[in-house]
Motif scaffolding. Structure first.
Motif, PDB file in Angstrom:
ATOM      1  N   VAL A   1       0.839  -1.202   0.000  1.00  0.00           N
ATOM      2  CA  VAL A   1       0.000   0.000   0.000  1.00  0.00           C
ATOM      3  C   VAL A   1       0.873   1.250   0.000  1.00  0.00           C
ATOM      4  O   VAL A   1       0.643   2.195  -0.766  1.00  0.00           O
ATOM      5  CB  VAL A   1      -0.959  -0.012   1.209  1.00  0.00           C
ATOM      6  CG1 VAL A   1      -1.667   1.323   1.344  1.00  0.00           C
ATOM      7  CG2 VAL A   1      -1.983  -1.126   1.065  1.00  0.00           C
ATOM      8  N   GLU A   2       1.863   1.277   0.854  1.00  0.00           N
ATOM      9  CA  GLU A   2       2.755   2.443   0.913  1.00  0.00           C
ATOM     10  C   GLU A   2       3.491   2.623  -0.407  1.00  0.00           C
ATOM     11  O   GLU A   2       3.680   3.760  -0.870  1.00  0.00           O
ATOM     12  CB  GLU A   2       3.732   2.291   2.072  1.00  0.00           C
ATOM     13  CG  GLU A   2       3.048   2.255   3.434  1.00  0.00           C
ATOM     14  CD  GLU A   2       4.020   2.467   4.586  1.00  0.00           C
ATOM     15  OE1 GLU A   2       5.039   3.152   4.373  1.00  0.00           O
ATOM     16  OE2 GLU A   2       3.754   1.963   5.689  1.00  0.00           O
ATOM     17  N   ALA A   3       3.919   1.521  -1.015  1.00  0.00           N
ATOM     18  CA  ALA A   3       4.621   1.622  -2.293  1.00  0.00           C
ATOM     19  C   ALA A   3       3.712   2.182  -3.383  1.00  0.00           C
ATOM     20  O   ALA A   3       4.135   3.014  -4.203  1.00  0.00           O
ATOM     21  CB  ALA A   3       5.147   0.245  -2.695  1.00  0.00           C
ATOM     22  N   SER A   4       2.448   1.745  -3.399  1.00  0.00           N
ATOM     23  CA  SER A   4       1.502   2.246  -4.404  1.00  0.00           C
ATOM     24  C   SER A   4       1.246   3.736  -4.223  1.00  0.00           C
ATOM     25  O   SER A   4       1.192   4.498  -5.202  1.00  0.00           O
ATOM     26  CB  SER A   4       0.182   1.473  -4.312  1.00  0.00           C
ATOM     27  OG  SER A   4       0.373   0.112  -4.596  1.00  0.00           O
ATOM     28  N   VAL A   5       1.077   4.159  -2.973  1.00  0.00           N
ATOM     29  CA  VAL A   5       0.871   5.580  -2.697  1.00  0.00           C
ATOM     30  C   VAL A   5       2.081   6.396  -3.138  1.00  0.00           C
ATOM     31  O   VAL A   5       1.955   7.451  -3.775  1.00  0.00           O
ATOM     32  CB  VAL A   5       0.572   5.800  -1.199  1.00  0.00           C
ATOM     33  CG1 VAL A   5       0.641   7.289  -0.852  1.00  0.00           C
ATOM     34  CG2 VAL A   5      -0.791   5.228  -0.840  1.00  0.00           C
TER      35      VAL A   5
END
Length: 730
Positions: free
Chosen positions: A226-230
């Motif tokens: 999730v953090e990588a996508s954001v």
């Protein structure tokens, strides 16, 4: 009448016989067709009712505070009697439904008896056969919208109000934490507004569903994904808004919101999660924390809800009722799709059992609907559902045969996986064929295709290819959303066209292709329906022989799950999976039955991915296509049975076929090697021959049009919940 009630003291759920409510002035009496169980809010109430008294106190500290205040004011005995009297009473459940107006109270002029309305309110849109609903808590259902979809009106308004509080803008990035019912609707509303959405939920199934419905990426809130996508979508700045649609006692959502929100971003609380805000994190980014109050302005105001006093639109643009009407309009126009959220539909008589199954975890669901007696007869104001099957224009010119020895020059628009694995290998070494030009949107993919398959030229300029008089035929092998327009352009340029399925995603696109045929006089078109060319199936059909009576055909397609990130999941632009692939199976059925379908009936058991499609043919034959994504990976992808005139044909995944005709020795084909021949080579040979000789295309254009129209009718049938007539136009 019957109504679902609960005793908060004992936790007992019951379907109780209660008096019919009176139709008071300022409202309408509504007979329910469908009501929606909120698997978040309602199950929380049901679970709390099953707790001990201490557990109830811990879960509702706000009510404990009121009890303490009452003790101070009225004393222990009086407070005890008051509290126990309230606990030991039946309370209603439900707050979102759709039904038919049965009686109109004084002062109501905007609806009439027989009108279909969506209703809101935990005192007025209850799980009951009849409800009295005041004016500002109902909205008329738009023509053509199915009642089971309109029953989502209230929860849709909750999601819509949350999105309004976030003040999202075109091009922004949002994070939705919690992908239950409200979260899934928030995802769709944001995506419809041009916002890129990242979802976070520990349930992989809900993450996959959100991606199908418009989220760019989803993952477990505790994972790095999730953090990588954001970070990728925002350049490391963080999302513009975070929508908290989660429940439970964990503080993880608000901590994750602070970590992934940009400086001066907005955090909107829609659900009911723990809100111990980490002061430093929120202070340093100066985050704007907002609360979304249920359905919108007017909620909890008795003058608005009970007395019908509206707020002036110039001062309050989106009230409770206007939000409800807006969401129904979005549903009717297809901007939001709630059918994939329907996990289960239960008869109202089974309400208690359904709640118990949800509470025990036996029934895993995003949304559950109660269907009331007579729901099937609920009127939907729309014309009889139909999809037009346009007549094929008459050709204006004859195509001459090519000179002997002259190769057929082919151009490819698109060089993705299907083109390079299933089409080009059959064409690259074929005598009499010259691969002229490959066109792609990126220079490198064109260069790769040129090097691997020997194209004479590689380019990104489509107009140059369409204007090249030496090119005889154009292959359109791009994403689904571009097929119709590219086909139209190539036909107008005078080229023979081979387009991979689907030919079109809408009736308008199909009409545009046929308009190009009429304008140009060029009907040299083939759609990639290859299965009718499969040698094994053709031999089985020949051995089955002609038939005299109606046939029954069953086609099971074990489509399987798509890989994460597949562009097939982009339903908003590329259509549903069945829209993209279903034409294969409809075409195969129609070819075996030697006719075009006249009606389509489609139902979904778990969203639009698992379908049952029933096709009816002029002679009374039927074909049932089961299209499932939830089957095991080891099970054959395609199995087909055809029964007619005392004979049967069976196809097992293009590996083996058999024909039973009542004689002692049936015909069974040899088992083919693992590399199945689904007809691509024979199909391409037939197309090239038609281009070379000027003869008719391998499949009549009217058949291609009928199959495309039938595929489009599946989506129309799912939305309307009724059979769709395939109406030929002249």
């Amino acid at each position: 009448m019957k109504q679902v009630v609960q005793n908060y003291k004992s936790g007992e759920l019951a379907l109780l016989d209660v008096p019919v409510p009176g139709c008071k002035p300022g409202g309408v009496l509504v007979r329910s067709a469908y009501s929606l169980i909120s698997t978040g809010t309602e199950l929380m109430k049901v679970s709390e009712a099953g707790m001990s008294m201490l557990g109830k106190a811990r879960s509702r500290p706000d009510q404990v505070a009121k009890v303490v205040q009452s003790v101070a004011t009225n004393g222990v005995p009086a407070t005890y009697r008051k509290v126990m009297g309230k606990l030991d009473s039946y309370t209603p459940l439900g707050y979102s439904l759709c039904g038919v107006v049965e009686q109109v109270g004084a002062g109501i002029e905007d609806v009439a008896v027989g009108d279909l309305v969506a209703c809101a309110g935990n005192e007025h849109a209850l799980h009951a056969e009849l409800n009295w609903v005041p004016k500002n808590l109902y909205a008329r259902v738009p023509d053509g919208l199915a009642p089971r979809h309109a029953a989502f009106g209230t929860v849709g308004s909750i999601a819509l109000q949350g999105v309004r509080q976030g003040e999202s803008r075109l091009g922004e990035v949002a994070l939705v934490i919690g992908l239950g019912l409200i979260g899934q609707l928030v995802v769709q509303l944001l995506a419809a507004s041009g916002v890129r959405v990242v979802g976070a939920d520990p349930d992989p199934g809900r993450c996959e569903l959100a991606e199908r419905l418009g989220a760019t990426a989803c993952g477990d809130p505790g994972s790095a994904a999730v953090e990588a996508s954001v970070a990728e979508l925002t350049g490391g700045h963080g999302v513009d808004q975070v929508y908290l649609a989660a429940g439970g006692g964990s503080n993880q959502p608000v901590e994750l919101a602070a970590r992934l929100c940009r400086d001066r971003g907005r955090v909107v609380d829609i659900g009911k999660c723990r809100l111990d805000l980490p002061w430093n994190a929120y202070y340093e980014k100066e985050l704007d924390v907002r609360f979304s109050r249920s359905y919108g302005p007017g909620r909890y105001d008795p003058e608005y809800e009970l007395e019908g006093r509206d707020y002036p639109i110039g001062y309050v643009r989106w009230t409770e009722r206007r939000n409800l009407a807006c969401f129904l309009d979005l549903l009717a126009r297809g901007s939001v799709d709630v059918e994939p959220l329907v996990s289960h539909v239960a008869d109202f008589d089974d309400a208690v059992e359904t709640y118990q199954r949800l509470k025990d975890g036996d029934l895993k669901a995003v949304a559950v609907l109660f269907r009331y007696p007579g729901a099937a007869k609920t009127p939907v104001r729309t014309a009889a559902p139909a999809v037009a099957v346009p007549a094929v224009p008459q050709r204006g010119t004859r195509v001459p045969a090519r000179a002997a020895g002259t190769p057929v020059r082919l151009a490819f628009v698109g060089a993705g996986n299907y083109a390079t694995s299933m089409l080009l290998p059959h064409l690259a070494q074929r005598d009499g064929v010259q691969l002229s030009t490959v066109v792609t949107t990126t220079a490198l993919s064109a260069a790769n295709a040129q090097r691997k398959f020997g194209f004479a030229q590689a380019t990104t300029d489509l107009d140059a290819v369409l204007g090249d008089k030496s090119v005889d035929a154009v292959f359109v092998v791009t994403r689904h959303s571009s097929h119709a327009e590219l086909t139209r352009q190539a036909l107008l340029a005078g080229k023979a066209v081979f387009v991979e399925k689907p030919l079109a995603l809408t009736e308008e696109e199909l009409a545009g292709v046929l308009a190009a045929v009429e304008e140009s006089g060029n009907d040299r078109l083939q759609v990639g329906f290859n299965r009718r060319f499969a040698p094994l199936l053709r031999e089985a059909r020949q051995r089955f022989g002609a038939r005299t009576g109606p046939a029954n055909l069953r086609y099971l397609v074990n489509a399987g799950r798509l890989d994460h990130g597949s562009w097939y999941l982009q339903q908003g632009t590329e259509g549903s999976r069945f829209a993209g692939e279903g034409g294969h199976f409809i075409d195969t059925a129609s070819w075996l039955l030697d006719a075009d379908p006249v009606s389509v009936y489609a139902v979904s058991s778990s969203g639009n991915e698992d379908l049952q499609v029933v096709l009816r043919y002029p002679d009374g034959s039927t074909a049932t296509i089961g299209y499932v994504t939830s089957g095991p990976a080891g099970f054959p992808k395609e199995t087909l049975d055809l029964v007619a005139d005392g004979k049967a044909l069976r196809l097992d995944d293009f590996v083996r076929a058999a024909v039973y005709d009542g004689r002692p020795k049936r015909w069974v084909s040899p088992r083919l090697p693992k590399a199945r021949d689904k007809g691509q080579s024979a199909e391409l040979a037939a197309f090239v021959k038609a281009v070379r000789t000027g003869g008719p295309m391998p499949v009549p254009l009217q058949s291609l049009v009928a199959t495309t129209a039938a595929t489009l009718a599946v989506q129309a049938g799912l939305a309307g919940g009724a059979p769709v007539t395939l109406a030929r136009t002249r």
